[in-house]
Each structure stands twice: as C-alpha cells, then as structure tokens.
Design an enzyme around this catalytic site. Structure first.
Site, mmCIF file in Angstrom:
data_model
loop_
_atom_site.group_PDB
_atom_site.id
_atom_site.type_symbol
_atom_site.label_atom_id
_atom_site.label_comp_id
_atom_site.label_asym_id
_atom_site.label_seq_id
_atom_site.Cartn_x
_atom_site.Cartn_y
_atom_site.Cartn_z
ATOM 1 N N HIS A 79 0.840 -1.195 0.000
ATOM 2 C CA HIS A 79 0.000 0.000 0.000
ATOM 3 C C HIS A 79 0.877 1.247 0.000
ATOM 4 C CE1 HIS A 79 -3.965 -1.841 1.725
ATOM 5 N NE2 HIS A 79 -3.322 -2.709 0.960
ATOM 6 N N TYR A 136 -8.458 -8.041 10.026
ATOM 7 C CA TYR A 136 -7.767 -8.217 8.745
ATOM 8 C C TYR A 136 -6.270 -8.072 9.006
ATOM 9 C CZ TYR A 136 -8.233 -8.383 3.644
ATOM 10 O OH TYR A 136 -8.221 -8.775 2.327
ATOM 11 N N LYS A 168 -3.836 -11.812 5.014
ATOM 12 C CA LYS A 168 -3.539 -11.570 3.605
ATOM 13 C C LYS A 168 -2.237 -12.283 3.269
ATOM 14 C CE LYS A 168 -5.323 -9.096 1.066
ATOM 15 N NZ LYS A 168 -6.419 -9.398 0.104
ATOM 16 N N ASN A 171 -4.710 -14.000 -2.760
ATOM 17 C CA ASN A 171 -5.082 -13.246 -3.967
ATOM 18 C C ASN A 171 -4.576 -13.896 -5.253
ATOM 19 O OD1 ASN A 171 -5.032 -10.376 -2.034
ATOM 20 N ND2 ASN A 171 -6.775 -10.835 -3.333
ATOM 21 N N HIS A 192 -16.465 -8.870 1.386
ATOM 22 C CA HIS A 192 -15.132 -8.363 1.079
ATOM 23 C C HIS A 192 -14.986 -6.925 1.560
ATOM 24 C CE1 HIS A 192 -12.459 -6.268 -1.932
ATOM 25 N NE2 HIS A 192 -11.659 -7.240 -1.556
ATOM 26 N N HIS A 251 -11.109 -3.260 6.390
ATOM 27 C CA HIS A 251 -9.818 -2.595 6.558
ATOM 28 C C HIS A 251 -9.903 -1.437 7.554
ATOM 29 C CE1 HIS A 251 -8.894 -4.590 2.744
ATOM 30 N NE2 HIS A 251 -7.654 -4.152 2.789
#
Length: 430
Positions: free
Chosen positions: A32, A158, A202, A232, A329, A358
């Site tokens: 990010h 998360y 993640k 992902n 999601h 998030h």
C-alpha cells in the site's frame, strides 16, 4: 408534480476525491502507498437533504463519476434501478483508459471490464440516494432494503504482513509483521483494541510454507477461532493443494488461492477445504461458469463491485439458490462505506461468516464520530439513512491533500510503491 415528489428529486451532486493515509500493508501486488484515493459522493435533494456515498477514488473512477453526476439533477432518489441505465449511457470507461484484463492492484478484484468500472461508480450514487431517502423519510437504510435480521454485524480482524513504516518514515503504531510472531502480535492487538473473534491473513507475500506457519501460530494462539487465508491468486494449483492439505483442519476457508475459475475448480475438486472468492466471481456474468464447475463454495459480496446495496441483496439470493455461502469483502474504505456495509449486511439472513474490514487500519476519516467495534461487532444503526454524519472540515483537509498531490497517489499502484523501495521487485507466483 406535487411538492413531496419534487423534494425527492436530486438538485445537485458533489464529488470530492480525497487522499487518506494508509499503512505499508503487503500483498501479492506490492505494498500500500502512503496515501490511498477515495471518492466521497454527496447527493443533495431539492428538499435540502444530503445523502452520502463512497467508492474508489482512482482517476478512472472519477472520470466516470463526473458525467454521471452531471446527468443526475432531476432524477428521483427513489429510482435507483434507473442509475444503471443512465450510467451505461453517459459513462464511457475508455475515456479514462481504465479498461484492461489485468488484476487491479488497488482492489485485487480480478479482471476489469467497462461494466465493473461503472458499477463501482453507481454503487456510491445508489448508496447516497438511499441515504438521502432514508433521511427524508426518517428511516434507516436497512428498512429501505426490507429490514434488518440482526442487531449487530460481526467483522473479522484483517491481518497483513507489513513493514514497520513506509520507506523514509517513522514506524507506525502497529510495527513490523514479517514472520509468524509479528502476525500473532498483530492479532493480539486487534483483539485487545476491538475484540475481534475471527482473523483473516492476507497471503501471497511470503513463501507459502511461511504463511502456513503464520496461520498455525494463529491457531495455537487463538484455538477454535475462525481463520482465513487469502493469497489473492498468487499460487499455482499444486501449491494451493499443498497449503489446503496443511491447513484443512485449521481454516474456515481458503480465499482465492489460484487465479481464474479453471484453476480454482481444479483445486476445489481435490480438497474438502471450502474455497472462497472475491476475484473470480465479481459480476453476474462470472457466476454461471464458477458455480457450474464448483470452483467456489463461498462468495464475498462487496457493494462497491456489484453496483450497490440492492445488487448485493440480489447476489445473496442467487448464492442461496445455488447453495453457495456468503461472506463480505473489504477494500481500503472510509466510515461511509463501513456504514453502508453494516446496513446491507444486517439484511442478509444467509450471511454466516464475519465480514472483512480494513477500517481499523485507518487513522483518518471524514465522519464526525468513529465507529466503535465491540467484541468484533458493530451495532446496526436505526438512525435515518446510513446513520453517519459528514465532518466537512476533515473532508476539506483530505481533499486539499488530493489537490496538492502531483499525481503520484491519485491512482493507487501497489507495484509502483514496492518498486520505489526495491527496483528489482516483481510479483511472485509460488
């Protein structure tokens, strides 16, 4: 036209792009950036009521939102179904150069299309219209969707592998998480601060055996808690099956281990571990093949993808008809989206998995009050509309940051952020 009908027509629409501080969270596409773009939509009725919506703020979304906003005055806030027809007529995704077939680094949402881009813009307008309608009628948005079936909505912590801070910046309050110990400490902090009872990691960042070790460490620290892992689509079928075997007794579900319906179907056929997706099923035209081939057992809904809150309920009904489970999601969203997520989640009887969010990672918002998680849950507001209020000073501050930006952060690019730190970095397929 009577006065009541006139009061429910749109007078004007304000679009405010903002840049919001974002931690250095790692994913298979990179990291990010220090700031992420979001778009705040305000629909103002002739009756003087303002409704709020929010979606992605990248240039390609903003370029589509502007002509739609220009076309909306005079449109009734009650006629949300017409938004899709209107958007198809006035929004040209090719103007922004935003249509391609690659993974979207900003949302990791699978292949993009003109329809997906439009739906993400429509989602914010539809939410703002419902917020305005609810405020006008004195009803919460969940009442406009048929009423809530639960008083609270459960969310999942998360978890991310992350750097201590962005390059050149001081470490943030969360610190580094690049090994199982760091991930477990992050989860402890989430539990301590917000009471989360389930955890999603993640993945697709470290070698798969290290991510398996991270999940096992979480299972040891939080025995019996629901755990998820989401790389992902970064893994081959072989790697996906290996991880599924290792974690079959530990995970609630494995999300998008491989890319595409064919690969997901191959993995699903060889494991009993439920596979979930927010990448290979993100629009109606992707449903038939994925469901027919048994590629997924759980779909993660997202009103930003599907075109709003009504479309999310339609997806839930479709999943129910095919015996497919439902989760939710998250993207790097503000409190407006969190309120919308909570309102629609409250109306979905088949939502039996904690929703992603998030939001606890953010240190900035545009609301007057910060939503409070208790035991990992948010209470469903019965206040009119979404039940949130805009802080115009905070909105103006984040918009000024967007105005000052030289274009570096107006389009989220996790890969570019990673290459700024490591010019030789390339996404890895394990």
């Amino acid at each position: 036209m009577d006065s009541e009908d006139s009061a429910l027509r749109i007078d004007r629409v304000h679009l405010t792009p903002v840049l919001v501080a974002d931690p250095p969270l790692l994913n298979t596409q990179g990291v990010h950036q220090p700031f992420t773009p979001r778009l705040v939509v305000e629909v103002v009725t002739r009756g003087g009521v303002t409704g709020l919506g929010e979606t992605y703020g990248d240039t390609r979304y903003l370029d589509l939102a502007r002509p739609l906003a220009d076309a909306l005055p005079g449109h009734p806030v009650t006629h949300v179904n017409e938004l899709f027809v209107l958007a198809a007529r006035v929004c040209d995704p090719h103007r922004s150069g935003g249509v391609d077939a690659r993974a979207d680094a900003g949302g990791l949402r699978g292949a993009q299309s003109a329809d997906k881009l439009r739906l993400s813009v429509v989602s914010a307008v539809e939410t703002a219209c419902l917020d305005a309608l609810g405020r006008t009628l004195g009803l919460p948005v969940h009442a406009l969707l048929g009423g809530r079936v639960r008083d609270e909505v459960e969310y999942s912590a998360y978890l991310f592998h992350k750097w201590a801070g962005h390059p050149g910046q001081a470490p943030d309050a969360w610190g580094e998480a690049l090994d199982p110990a760091g991930v477990v400490e992050q989860a402890r902090r989430f539990e301590r601060l917000h009471g989360f009872r389930s955890f999603k990691l993640k993945g697709g960042v470290l070698p798969p055996d290290q991510e398996v070790a991270g999940v096992r460490a979480l299972a040891k620290e939080f025995p019996g808690r629901p755990l998820r892992l989401d790389p992902n689509g970064a893994w081959t079928v072989r790697t996906s099956l290996g991880v599924a075997r290792e974690l079959a007794e530990v995970l609630e579900y494995l999300e998008d281990p491989a890319t595409g319906v064919a690969a997901m179907a191959e993995v699903a056929a060889a494991t009993e571990l439920p596979l979930a997706t927010n990448m290979c099923v993100t629009s109606l035209d992707e449903v038939p093949e994925a469901f027919a081939r048994g590629a997924v057992r759980i779909v993660l809904c997202d009103h930003h993808y599907w075109g709003g809150l009504h479309r999310t309920r339609e997806l839930a009904a479709l999943c129910g008809a095919y015996g497919i489970g439902l989760s939710m999601h998250s993207n790097t969203h503000l409190g407006i989206s969190l309120a919308a997520m909570t309102q629609v989640a409250a109306t979905l009887p088949a939502l039996r998995h904690a929703c992603d969010t998030h939001y606890p990672w953010l240190t900035e918002d545009v609301l007057t009050t910060t939503p409070v998680f208790r035991d990992g849950r948010l209470a469903v507001s019965d206040a009119p509309g979404l039940g949130v209020e805009l802080d115009r000073d905070r909105l103006a501050d984040l918009h000024r940051r967007w105005l000052r930006d030289d274009g570096r952060y107006r389009d989220r690019d996790d890969a570019a952020a990673m290459r700024a730190a490591d010019p030789d970095w390339r996404p890895t397929r394990w």
